[in-house]
Design a protein around this motif. Structure first.
Motif, PDB file in Angstrom:
ATOM      1  N   GLU A   3     -28.143 -27.510  40.476  1.00 55.67           N
ATOM      2  CA  GLU A   3     -26.844 -27.122  40.992  1.00 55.67           C
ATOM      3  C   GLU A   3     -26.185 -27.961  41.935  1.00 55.67           C
ATOM      4  O   GLU A   3     -25.064 -27.755  42.280  1.00 55.67           O
ATOM      5  CB  GLU A   3     -26.683 -25.440  41.316  1.00 55.67           C
ATOM      6  CG  GLU A   3     -27.244 -24.614  40.053  1.00 55.67           C
ATOM      7  CD  GLU A   3     -25.833 -24.365  39.324  1.00 55.67           C
ATOM      8  OE1 GLU A   3     -26.203 -24.669  38.165  1.00 55.67           O
ATOM      9  OE2 GLU A   3     -24.733 -24.690  39.691  1.00 55.67           O
ATOM     10  N   ASN A 122     -22.939 -30.656  35.690  1.00 52.78           N
ATOM     11  CA  ASN A 122     -22.646 -29.711  36.733  1.00 52.78           C
ATOM     12  C   ASN A 122     -21.084 -29.817  37.168  1.00 52.78           C
ATOM     13  O   ASN A 122     -20.737 -28.747  37.518  1.00 52.78           O
ATOM     14  CB  ASN A 122     -23.721 -29.830  37.618  1.00 52.78           C
ATOM     15  CG  ASN A 122     -25.109 -29.139  37.269  1.00 52.78           C
ATOM     16  OD1 ASN A 122     -25.348 -28.353  36.333  1.00 52.78           O
ATOM     17  ND2 ASN A 122     -26.168 -29.656  37.795  1.00 52.78           N
ATOM     18  N   GLY A 125     -18.805 -28.374  34.969  1.00 49.72           N
ATOM     19  CA  GLY A 125     -19.175 -26.914  34.771  1.00 49.72           C
ATOM     20  C   GLY A 125     -19.755 -26.687  33.418  1.00 49.72           C
ATOM     21  O   GLY A 125     -19.102 -26.651  32.684  1.00 49.72           O
ATOM     22  N   THR A 126     -20.977 -26.385  33.413  1.00 47.41           N
ATOM     23  CA  THR A 126     -21.576 -25.839  32.271  1.00 47.41           C
ATOM     24  C   THR A 126     -21.031 -24.954  31.287  1.00 47.41           C
ATOM     25  O   THR A 126     -21.051 -24.938  30.034  1.00 47.41           O
ATOM     26  CB  THR A 126     -23.156 -25.622  32.468  1.00 47.41           C
ATOM     27  OG1 THR A 126     -23.251 -24.731  33.478  1.00 47.41           O
ATOM     28  CG2 THR A 126     -23.870 -26.911  33.153  1.00 47.41           C
ATOM     29  N   SER A 127     -20.332 -23.936  32.000  1.00 45.61           N
ATOM     30  CA  SER A 127     -19.796 -22.749  31.282  1.00 45.61           C
ATOM     31  C   SER A 127     -18.503 -23.041  30.612  1.00 45.61           C
ATOM     32  O   SER A 127     -18.284 -22.476  29.907  1.00 45.61           O
ATOM     33  CB  SER A 127     -19.764 -21.537  32.249  1.00 45.61           C
ATOM     34  OG  SER A 127     -18.619 -21.973  33.264  1.00 45.61           O
ATOM     35  N   ASN A 128     -18.010 -24.190  30.831  1.00 45.76           N
ATOM     36  CA  ASN A 128     -16.920 -24.660  30.520  1.00 45.76           C
ATOM     37  C   ASN A 128     -17.080 -25.609  29.089  1.00 45.76           C
ATOM     38  O   ASN A 128     -15.973 -25.539  28.232  1.00 45.76           O
ATOM     39  CB  ASN A 128     -16.078 -25.747  31.375  1.00 45.76           C
ATOM     40  CG  ASN A 128     -15.556 -24.992  32.805  1.00 45.76           C
ATOM     41  OD1 ASN A 128     -15.429 -23.772  32.572  1.00 45.76           O
ATOM     42  ND2 ASN A 128     -15.399 -25.866  33.647  1.00 45.76           N
ATOM     43  N   TYR A 130     -18.380 -25.877  25.219  1.00 50.04           N
ATOM     44  CA  TYR A 130     -18.586 -24.772  23.922  1.00 50.04           C
ATOM     45  C   TYR A 130     -20.229 -24.817  23.934  1.00 50.04           C
ATOM     46  O   TYR A 130     -20.885 -25.654  24.341  1.00 50.04           O
ATOM     47  CB  TYR A 130     -18.319 -25.588  22.675  1.00 50.04           C
ATOM     48  CG  TYR A 130     -16.871 -25.375  22.080  1.00 50.04           C
ATOM     49  CD1 TYR A 130     -16.111 -24.150  21.855  1.00 50.04           C
ATOM     50  CD2 TYR A 130     -15.990 -26.498  22.505  1.00 50.04           C
ATOM     51  CE1 TYR A 130     -14.891 -23.783  21.870  1.00 50.04           C
ATOM     52  CE2 TYR A 130     -14.653 -26.383  22.193  1.00 50.04           C
ATOM     53  CZ  TYR A 130     -13.943 -24.988  21.850  1.00 50.04           C
ATOM     54  OH  TYR A 130     -12.863 -24.908  21.567  1.00 50.04           O
ATOM     55  N   GLU A 131     -20.666 -23.406  23.539  1.00 50.22           N
ATOM     56  CA  GLU A 131     -22.186 -23.264  23.453  1.00 50.22           C
ATOM     57  C   GLU A 131     -22.920 -24.481  22.852  1.00 50.22           C
ATOM     58  O   GLU A 131     -22.307 -24.617  21.513  1.00 50.22           O
ATOM     59  CB  GLU A 131     -22.534 -21.897  23.029  1.00 50.22           C
ATOM     60  CG  GLU A 131     -23.939 -21.548  23.116  1.00 50.22           C
ATOM     61  CD  GLU A 131     -24.135 -20.032  22.480  1.00 50.22           C
ATOM     62  OE1 GLU A 131     -25.114 -19.872  22.511  1.00 50.22           O
ATOM     63  OE2 GLU A 131     -23.070 -19.325  22.331  1.00 50.22           O
ATOM     64  N   THR A 357     -12.462 -24.334  27.449  1.00 49.28           N
ATOM     65  CA  THR A 357     -11.482 -24.000  28.479  1.00 49.28           C
ATOM     66  C   THR A 357     -10.393 -24.763  28.179  1.00 49.28           C
ATOM     67  O   THR A 357      -9.090 -24.325  28.239  1.00 49.28           O
ATOM     68  CB  THR A 357     -11.782 -24.398  30.017  1.00 49.28           C
ATOM     69  OG1 THR A 357     -12.484 -25.684  29.966  1.00 49.28           O
ATOM     70  CG2 THR A 357     -12.743 -23.321  30.302  1.00 49.28           C
TER      71      THR A 357
END
Length: 443
Positions: A3, A122, A125-128, A130-131, A357
């Motif tokens: 992180e 990182n 943003g890993t959450s941005n 697609y899986e 996103t």
């Protein structure tokens, strides 16, 4: 995945700065660096609209980082292996390289030539993402060789409804027999059936791999043993040869540009390409724009599922690139919404977003071509998300880090030429191809 980046900035602080459009290069003590610093950006994607988007991204990064200059340098789809080899050999590497296929990134990573990309992922943003978008780059567990600048569905079948209607073809071909029949019925009056390549180049190799999968086969087994001495490979060669009479005479010299132009200009009734077709038709041949659509490319039978070639256009950083922290910041900057959307809109549907996103943003969705061809863009997005390439032929396959070397060797294109153009015996072509692939896998 850590992180905290090598520069000491946390993911949150870097993400905030990126979102605000400012990650400034600072010297110790807070003073701005006075010595001009140059970053070099390489990419084979150099269409005018894309260059315009790149110039915007460069300008906004330079504005946020006084004293930094970013220089864009064009490579080519066919020439990048030699260009990258020369750069690595001399140590004069670019800072950031984009739009090379994933399998090239895998090869460079395996040879120890790339910087891990975890810090950049990182920052973005890993959450941005697609899986699963980055799973193909995790060649070494816990480390990423790069990331995708986008997805592509490179072997979509492009069709013209007007020519289909004239030939009394009600639906898009689903099998090879239906494709060949449709091409024959639409061919005539200066229009050929298809723009398949038969040259000794990477396009021929890559497209032929699609036909091998379309025959129900693969180039390698899941554990990476050569897998061409079988009916699937032979059927792919036979069908590819049968299509030669339905392609323009110049197809023996076709690469991506010539194949694209043939369909866009109206010289062929079908096409095989990514969504760049849409932007090029709108700009160069708008009279056919209302007739253009796409489908997944046919296979040998309805029992064989379509196989979409996604080269996973990438972003990577050479390990010995100077000013590493700054190079990583610039790589992350390429995903900032204002510039990234401009890149995607330079050829709508050609490179599809890897960030969920971005896909959800009205600024992306409201593009005129994306709106006009919503069904086609959705189909390409769905196909690309489930796509594969020689570096990862199926979900059962191990990553093949020799894929870049194999494509650069043109061994598969030469198999096509030997059988289709030179009329050499099938058995000899298959045997030699298998032997050469085995030698390439040994390195």
């Amino acid at each position: 995945m850590t992180e905290t980046t090598r520069s000491g900035l946390s993911r949150r602080s870097l993400g905030t700065a990126l979102g605000a459009g400012a990650v400034a290069l600072a010297a110790p003590g807070g003073a701005r660096a006075q010595t001009p610093t140059t970053l070099r950006w390489w990419s084979p994607q150099t269409a005018p609209a894309q260059r315009e988007a790149y110039n915007f991204q460069i300008r906004t990064f330079e504005e946020a980082n006084p004293g930094v200059r970013v220089v864009f340098e064009a490579t080519s789809d066919e020439g990048y292996p030699a260009q990258m080899a020369a750069a690595f050999a001399s140590g004069q590497v670019p800072s950031v390289v984009t739009h090379l296929p994933h399998f090239a990134v895998a090869t460079y990573w395996q040879n120890g030539l790339l910087e891990p990309f975890n810090d950049v992922i990182n920052m973005i943003g890993t959450s941005n993402f697609y899986e699963g978008a980055n799973r193909i780059y995790e060649i070494t567990p816990g480390q990423f060789a790069g990331t995708g600048i986008g997805n592509s569905a490179a072997n979509m079948m492009w069709l013209r409804r007007d020519l289909m209607q004239r030939a009394n073809i009600a639906e898009a071909p689903r099998t090879w027999d239906q494709l060949r029949d449709a091409c024959r019925r639409m061919q005539g009056g200066g229009v050929f059936g298809a723009p398949l390549p038969y040259a000794r180049n990477s396009m021929t190799s890559l497209i032929f791999i699609c036909f091998v999968h379309g025959a129900g086969g693969s180039i390698f087994t899941p554990d990476l043993q050569v897998n061409v001495d079988n009916d699937a490979f032979r059927n792919a060669l036979e069908f590819y040869k049968s299509m030669r009479e339905l392609c323009p005479p110049g197809a023996t010299n076709y690469s991506w540009g010539e194949s694209l132009t043939a369909f866009v200009a109206g010289a062929t009734a079908t096409g095989i390409y990514t969504g760049r077709v849409l932007a090029n038709v709108a700009a160069q041949n708008p009279r056919i724009a209302d007739s253009v659509t796409c489908a997944r490319y046919p296979t040998i039978s309805t029992n064989v599922a379509p196989w979409t070639f996604n080269d996973f256009p990438s972003v990577m950083i050479p390990k010995v690139a100077p000013n590493m922290a700054l190079a990583k910041r610039f790589a992350a900057h390429l995903f900032r919404a204002d510039g990234y959307i401009r890149q995607l809109h330079a050829a709508p549907g050609h490179v599809l977003p890897v960030l969920k996103t971005i896909s959800a943003m009205p600024q992306y969705q409201e593009n005129a071509l994306i709106q006009k061809y919503r069904a086609e863009v959705d189909l390409m997005s769905e196909s690309a998300a489930a796509g594969h390439n020689l570096g990862w032929e199926s979900t059962r396959h191990r990553p093949n880090t020799a894929a870049g070397r194999i494509i650069a060797s043109h061994v598969l294109a030469e198999a096509v030429q030997r059988y289709v153009i030179n009329n050499e015996p099938m058995a000899a072509v298959v045997s030699t191809t298998a032997q050469r692939l085995e030698a390439l896998m040994r390195g």
